[in-house]
Scaffold this active site. Structure first.
Site, short mmCIF file in Angstrom:
data_model
loop_
_atom_site.label_atom_id
_atom_site.label_comp_id
_atom_site.label_asym_id
_atom_site.label_seq_id
_atom_site.Cartn_x
_atom_site.Cartn_y
_atom_site.Cartn_z
N LEU A 37 -52.99 14.45 -8.50
CA LEU A 37 -53.04 13.93 -9.87
C LEU A 37 -53.31 12.41 -9.90
O LEU A 37 -54.13 11.96 -10.70
CB LEU A 37 -51.78 14.31 -10.65
CG LEU A 37 -51.59 15.82 -10.88
CD1 LEU A 37 -50.33 16.09 -11.71
CD2 LEU A 37 -52.80 16.43 -11.57
N GLU A 56 -61.02 16.38 -7.50
CA GLU A 56 -61.04 17.32 -6.38
C GLU A 56 -62.44 17.57 -5.86
O GLU A 56 -62.64 17.84 -4.67
CB GLU A 56 -60.38 18.66 -6.76
CG GLU A 56 -60.22 19.56 -5.54
CD GLU A 56 -59.48 20.86 -5.80
OE1 GLU A 56 -58.78 20.96 -6.81
OE2 GLU A 56 -59.61 21.78 -4.97
N HIS A 114 -51.53 26.52 0.04
CA HIS A 114 -50.20 26.18 -0.48
C HIS A 114 -49.22 27.23 -0.01
O HIS A 114 -49.48 28.42 -0.12
CB HIS A 114 -50.25 26.11 -2.01
CG HIS A 114 -49.08 25.39 -2.60
ND1 HIS A 114 -47.81 25.93 -2.58
CD2 HIS A 114 -48.97 24.18 -3.19
CE1 HIS A 114 -46.97 25.06 -3.16
NE2 HIS A 114 -47.65 24.00 -3.54
N HIS A 140 -55.41 26.58 -2.14
CA HIS A 140 -54.91 25.75 -3.24
C HIS A 140 -55.81 24.56 -3.55
O HIS A 140 -56.03 24.23 -4.70
CB HIS A 140 -53.51 25.26 -2.88
CG HIS A 140 -52.86 24.43 -3.95
ND1 HIS A 140 -52.75 24.88 -5.25
CD2 HIS A 140 -52.27 23.21 -3.92
CE1 HIS A 140 -52.13 23.95 -5.98
NE2 HIS A 140 -51.85 22.93 -5.21
N ASP A 195 -69.07 23.75 -8.83
CA ASP A 195 -70.44 23.51 -9.32
C ASP A 195 -70.96 22.11 -8.98
O ASP A 195 -72.10 21.95 -8.56
CB ASP A 195 -70.50 23.71 -10.84
CG ASP A 195 -70.04 25.10 -11.26
OD1 ASP A 195 -70.02 26.01 -10.41
OD2 ASP A 195 -69.69 25.28 -12.44
N ARG A 205 -53.81 17.16 2.27
CA ARG A 205 -53.35 16.40 1.11
C ARG A 205 -51.84 16.55 0.94
O ARG A 205 -51.30 17.64 1.05
CB ARG A 205 -54.03 16.90 -0.16
CG ARG A 205 -53.51 16.25 -1.42
CD ARG A 205 -54.27 16.66 -2.66
NE ARG A 205 -54.02 18.02 -3.10
CZ ARG A 205 -52.92 18.41 -3.75
NH1 ARG A 205 -51.96 17.55 -4.02
NH2 ARG A 205 -52.78 19.66 -4.12
N LEU A 238 -49.32 29.74 -8.57
CA LEU A 238 -48.63 28.70 -7.81
C LEU A 238 -47.16 28.56 -8.19
O LEU A 238 -46.83 28.53 -9.37
CB LEU A 238 -49.34 27.37 -8.06
CG LEU A 238 -48.70 26.11 -7.48
CD1 LEU A 238 -48.82 26.11 -5.98
CD2 LEU A 238 -49.35 24.87 -8.06
N GLU A 248 -44.22 22.95 -5.41
CA GLU A 248 -43.47 22.35 -4.33
C GLU A 248 -42.18 21.72 -4.87
O GLU A 248 -41.22 21.49 -4.14
CB GLU A 248 -44.33 21.27 -3.66
CG GLU A 248 -43.69 20.62 -2.46
CD GLU A 248 -44.73 19.90 -1.61
OE1 GLU A 248 -45.82 20.45 -1.42
OE2 GLU A 248 -44.44 18.79 -1.16
N GLN A 262 -56.55 23.26 1.81
CA GLN A 262 -55.10 23.36 1.77
C GLN A 262 -54.66 24.74 1.29
O GLN A 262 -55.08 25.19 0.23
CB GLN A 262 -54.53 22.31 0.83
CG GLN A 262 -53.01 22.37 0.74
CD GLN A 262 -52.44 21.09 0.19
OE1 GLN A 262 -52.34 20.91 -1.02
NE2 GLN A 262 -52.08 20.17 1.07
N GLY A 266 -67.56 17.71 -16.57
CA GLY A 266 -66.22 18.24 -16.32
C GLY A 266 -65.21 17.48 -17.15
O GLY A 266 -65.33 16.26 -17.34
N ALA A 267 -64.21 18.19 -17.67
CA ALA A 267 -63.28 17.58 -18.62
C ALA A 267 -61.83 17.80 -18.22
O ALA A 267 -60.95 17.91 -19.07
CB ALA A 267 -63.54 18.13 -20.02
N GLY A 268 -61.56 17.87 -16.92
CA GLY A 268 -60.17 17.88 -16.46
C GLY A 268 -59.67 16.45 -16.37
O GLY A 268 -60.26 15.53 -16.94
N GLY A 269 -58.60 16.25 -15.63
CA GLY A 269 -57.98 14.93 -15.55
C GLY A 269 -58.94 13.83 -15.13
O GLY A 269 -58.99 12.76 -15.75
N ALA A 270 -59.75 14.07 -14.09
CA ALA A 270 -60.64 13.03 -13.59
C ALA A 270 -61.75 12.73 -14.59
O ALA A 270 -62.09 11.56 -14.84
CB ALA A 270 -61.24 13.45 -12.24
N ARG A 301 -47.53 20.63 3.71
CA ARG A 301 -47.88 21.98 3.27
C ARG A 301 -48.51 22.84 4.36
O ARG A 301 -48.24 24.03 4.45
CB ARG A 301 -48.84 21.91 2.07
CG ARG A 301 -48.13 21.43 0.83
CD ARG A 301 -49.06 21.26 -0.34
NE ARG A 301 -48.27 20.89 -1.52
CZ ARG A 301 -48.79 20.57 -2.68
NH1 ARG A 301 -50.10 20.58 -2.85
NH2 ARG A 301 -48.02 20.25 -3.70
N PHE A 343 -40.86 14.77 -2.51
CA PHE A 343 -41.91 15.74 -2.27
C PHE A 343 -42.22 15.74 -0.78
O PHE A 343 -41.87 14.78 -0.08
CB PHE A 343 -43.17 15.35 -3.07
CG PHE A 343 -43.55 16.36 -4.13
CD1 PHE A 343 -42.60 16.88 -4.99
CD2 PHE A 343 -44.88 16.78 -4.25
CE1 PHE A 343 -42.96 17.81 -5.97
CE2 PHE A 343 -45.24 17.70 -5.22
CZ PHE A 343 -44.29 18.22 -6.08
#
Lengths: 609, 298
Positions: free
Chosen positions: A387, A370, A235, A346, A214, A381, A245, A248, A233, A10-14, A281, A113
């Site tokens: 993030l 996530e 949203h 969400h 996955d 959350r 989305l 918020e 969650q 996986g190549a998202g933020g994490a 939320r 927030f």
């Protein structure tokens, strides 16, 4: 076969953060992802990153807010790691060039927030995730980290000892989407799952089409329990027609919710007399649906989010992206009219069970972001806490896999600590139904040689693909759609026993149908029919575990509401839901929450806003 | 070329019924029989629908480019026609997904977020580069022609080879560089609001490659960096946090033979950019910076 020290899936933020950290700690790290990194769904995150950066703020306050927001189902060691680590990680992103929104003096801006006692959400307009994802991918390019993009990871190469806690992960098996080649990826030091959300279990979701959970499903079938999956969650502000989305941040900047009668219902109907629109939320989502159910919705479906009074200048400066989204996907002009919004799936608070280093109970297997459950979000959350989780835990897992010493973890994984089996009797048959599993154990002697474990996993994957391609049967799309519909109907914001039971039956029916699933596209070139078919299997496993947890948990905590018992029941339910695959016969059990932090114990209090 | 027609709205309940009746069946023969009957039902329904579609104004017609290098019958590019029931707010991506999930699961295109941020689904729609997910059907003339982005190798159907685009993006050192970070622990670099505003539009690029596909120069000169990569260079060159020495280096990169000077200011990239980035302006500004910079050394 490919070989690296650390394989990140996986190549998202994490995933990007984990790979960078592993490489900085001296490992040869590689990323395997079914999407090119910049296509990852981190890019869709809008609101911001919570970090206690300022003098008047503290990580302790951030931790307190997070524990309260979690409805005391977060584990304090993980929550404190998040809050302590976030400031440094945010500054690191800034040093990598991320274009944060700024104050007059040139420092990064922070805004209020929901559920936060201090305005500690740093942001880049309403496109924080996009800026964060690109800033990190830029660092991956700079460092020359190998990326296998558009390789779909099918399975983990894990040994097959009887107890999951004794197993070891030696790599992954992946399918090259462009060519159809199946290959083993040997990981000398660790595999880090960072596969993101599972929103495709629902049909009204802010999640991408690729968010099929996955990594969660793969780890589950390899023996790692799923934790707290029933906590989903919803949203409160998604566009009714598409689920896109609306951040918020709109409410953070002062946006107001109105019902069909023009009432500011968060106050006027007493849902949150102090925080109003900025309540947590889950509180706002239930309030909106209650308004609609009691006949005060617009077109019996949604409520209005009004930001006109903020003025064009402020809207353009801080929320410009929202104007584009409302215009392009709902045909609403946020400058001149209120925007229609309703709750949508969400975020999944639960996921692969890990400790605060990202380790699972299987040696050499990590999960972050996530897809993981450390747990920092517990039953709910807070906005702006996803993030920082990516970067804080991405880094921790990357470093740990590469051999850095992070000290002894306090959160036990698997059945190594205190636990109890559930005494809930499910009326529906669960699990594999005797079908073939790509992760099924071979039986016989336990194989522990890494090469053999990996090549056996490759062979199973090849056989599985061949079977899906060769046989004739039904298309996966109708099966996926049936699961999404029953989940949205029965396992939504409001949950009750008959509906949850119905959902389990529907899922089982879908499993039965899946035994006949077949891929009709005969091509090995970019066969998305095949990829989606494999993803649908993952959705089935996740939907089932999620619903099992929701059915058994007869209380109202955070995002999980039960008609039969509308109170939080700490006596009985102050514990994590665990579901183990148990070689095809899913098993429900529980483990205690850890409320003892470094310097204090977080005593459960009434969660009011 | 195949012409396909929509099935009835009752399709979903019909499939659910099929699912139910199939559950107790364990024997292969019985399953085979059910499959045959289901196929017959489907064929009949399709025939009925063909008539209905002809009369139905709420159905849209898509002509979609098809190609697969290894599947017989698809090796020669062709267009398939799909009739999709129109719903309010439907986008080109929605229509493609419907066609795929209902008629032909081999219909192939990239897509993920459905909200114009992942940049996966840039296509050639009625002769112009668009993101399928943010293109409303109601704004298009029928039949709607959907093709892969021009000037790139086609992998299959609407999927193109992206490698060249990524190489060009990587060629401009697309990462933040600075020689002076603040000393203090947890201290950010300062950036003025004006400067952040200056680079803001350039940071919105989603790497969809619509601009590259629309550019005549890029079509004729494969080594031309192209609008997206030059915009990436602009994003850093104009960022005051990087410092003057790094800016020098950046200007050298974009001044190379296949850099900014190839741009002929045709504005096609700016016109197609789904994120409204003023690409041509950014390229022009870099040209001016480069000239100023060169004069300095005279």
């Amino acid at each position: 076969m490919h070989e690296h020290d650390v394989i990140v899936v996986g190549a998202g933020g994490a995933g990007l953060r984990a790979a960078i950290a592993a490489q900085e700690a001296g490992a040869d790290a590689a990323i395997v992802s079914k999407l090119h990194p910049v296509r990852s769904h981190t890019g869709a995150a809008e609101g911001g990153i919570n970090a206690a950066l300022r003098e008047a703020d503290s990580w302790e306050d951030h931790a307190y807010d997070t524990m309260k927001g979690s409805d005391y189902l977060g584990d304090a060691p993980a929550v404190e790691a998040l809050c302590k680590g976030s400031p440094e990680e945010v500054i690191t992103l800034e040093h990598w060039g991320m274009p944060f929104s700024r104050e007059e003096d040139g420092r990064v801006s922070q805004r209020p927030f929901g559920g936060l006692s201090f305005p500690r959400t740093t942001y880049a307009g309403a496109e924080t995730g996009h800026q964060m994802l690109h800033a990190m991918y830029e660092q991956v390019v700079k460092r020359g980290i190998t990326v296998y993009d558009e390789w779909h990871v099918m399975d983990l190469a894990v040994t097959d000892e009887e107890d999951p806690e004794d197993r070891t992960c030696y790599g992954v098996v992946a399918y090259d989407i462009a060519s159809g080649e199946i290959s083993g990826f040997r990981a000398n030091d660790g595999v880090i799952l960072a596969t993101g959300g599972m929103g495709q279990v629902y049909d009204h979701t802010t999640n991408a089409v690729a968010n099929t959970g996955d990594g969660v499903a793969m780890a589950y079938r390899a023996g790692v329990p799923m934790e707290d999956m029933e906590f989903i969650q919803f949203h409160p502000t998604t566009l009714p027609s598409t689920g896109v989305l609306i951040s918020e941040g709109v409410r953070g900047e002062g946006g107001i919710l109105y019902n069909a009668e023009g009432e500011r219902f968060m106050f006027e109907h007493g849902y949150a007399n102090n925080a109003g629109e900025l309540a947590s939320r889950d509180v706002v989502s239930r309030a909106e649906l209650t308004e609609v159910n009691e006949g005060r919705g617009i077109e019996d479906e949604y409520v209005h989010l009004d930001m006109r009074h903020l003025g064009e200048e402020r809207i353009i400066d801080r929320l410009e992206n929202i104007l584009h989204l409302a215009e392009d996907f709902e045909g609403a002009d946020g400058l001149t009219e209120p925007m229609p919004v309703k709750p949508g799936q969400h975020y999944g608070m639960g996921g692969v069970e890990t400790n605060e280093h990202g380790e699972t109970c299987i040696s050499g297997l990590y999960a972050v972001g996530e897809c993981a459950c450390a747990s920092v979000h517990g039953a709910n959350r807070l906005g702006g806490n996803a993030l920082p989780e990516l970067i804080v835990f991405g880094k921790r897992a990357g470093r740990h896999a590469a051999g850095d010493d992070l000290g002894e973890a306090e959160i036990p994984t698997g059945k190594t600590g205190e636990y109890e089996m559930a005494d809930y009797e499910f009326e529906t048959e669960l699990g594999e139904l005797g079908g073939t599993s790509p992760a099924a154990a071979d039986g016989g002697a336990v194989v522990t040689d890494p090469e053999t474990v990996l090549s056996a996993a490759v062979q199973r994957a090849e056989a599985y693909v061949e079977e899906l391609m060769d046989r004739r049967g039904r298309n996966h799309a109708e099966i996926r759609s049936a699961v999404q519909k029953t989940m949205t109907q029965h396992v939504n914001v409001f949950r009750e026993e008959p509906g949850l039971k119905q959902a389990l039956e529907d899922i089982q029916e879908a499993r039965e149908a899946y035994k006949d699933v077949a891929v009709s596209d005969p091509s090995r070139t970019y066969n998305t029919d095949l990829i989606h078919t494999m993803e649908t299997r993952n959705l089935l496993d996740i939907a089932e575990a999620l619903t099992m947890g929701a059915l058994a948990r007869k209380e109202f905590r955070g995002a999980h509401w039960r008609k039969e018992n509308q109170i939080r029941d700490d006596e009985e339910w102050l514990k994590h839901t665990m579901v183990s695959w148990n070689d095809g016969e899913p098993e429900l059990w529980y483990k205690p929450v850890i409320l003892e932090g470094e310097n204090k114990t977080y005593e459960p209090k009434v969660r009011s806003y | 070329m195949s012409t396909q027609v929509p099935e009835q709205p009752e399709e979903s309940t019909e499939s659910a019924a099929e699912t139910e009746t199939q559950i107790p069946s364990k024997g292969d023969a019985r399953r085979e029989e059910k499959r045959r009957r289901a196929a017959e039902r489907r064929a009949q329904k399709q025939a009925e629908e063909a008539e209905r579609a002809a009369a139905d104004e709420d159905t849209i017609e898509l002509k979609v480019f098809r190609y697969d290098p290894e599947v017989e019958g698809k090796q020669e590019p062709r267009f398939d026609t799909f009739h999709v029931p129109f719903t309010k707010g439907m986008t080109v991506l929605d229509a493609l997904m419907y066609a795929r999930d209902t008629y032909d699961s081999s219909l192939t295109f990239r897509h993920s977020c459905r909200q114009a941020i992942c940049g996966s689904d840039a296509m050639f729609v009625n002769g112009s580069q668009k993101l399928a997910c943010k293109t409303q059907i109601s704004e298009l003339q029928e039949p709607i022609r959907v093709e892969p982005l021009p000037h790139a190798e086609v992998t299959k159907d609407l999927v193109i080879e992206m490698e060249h685009f990524y190489e060009q993006m990587h060629a401009v050192e697309p990462y933040f560089q600075t020689n002076e970070l603040p000393d203090g622990e947890l201290e950010e670099q300062r950036q003025s609001r004006e400067n952040r505003e200056k680079i803001k539009m350039s940071t919105r690029c989603i790497w969809c490659s619509a601009c590259m596909s629309s550019c005549n120069i890029a079509a004729g000169d494969n080594e031309y960096l192209g609008p997206a990569a030059i915009n990436k260079a602009y994003r850093f060159a104009m960022d005051e946090r990087e410092g003057e020495d790094i800016k020098q280096k950046r200007l050298e990169i974009i001044e190379q033979e296949h850099g900014v000077w190839r741009c002929q200011t045709q504005f096609s990239c700016t016109e197609v950019c789904p994120k409204d980035i003023p690409l041509t302006e950014h390229i022009q500004e870099l040209k001016r910076e480069a000239v100023k910079n060169n004069l300095k050394f005279w």
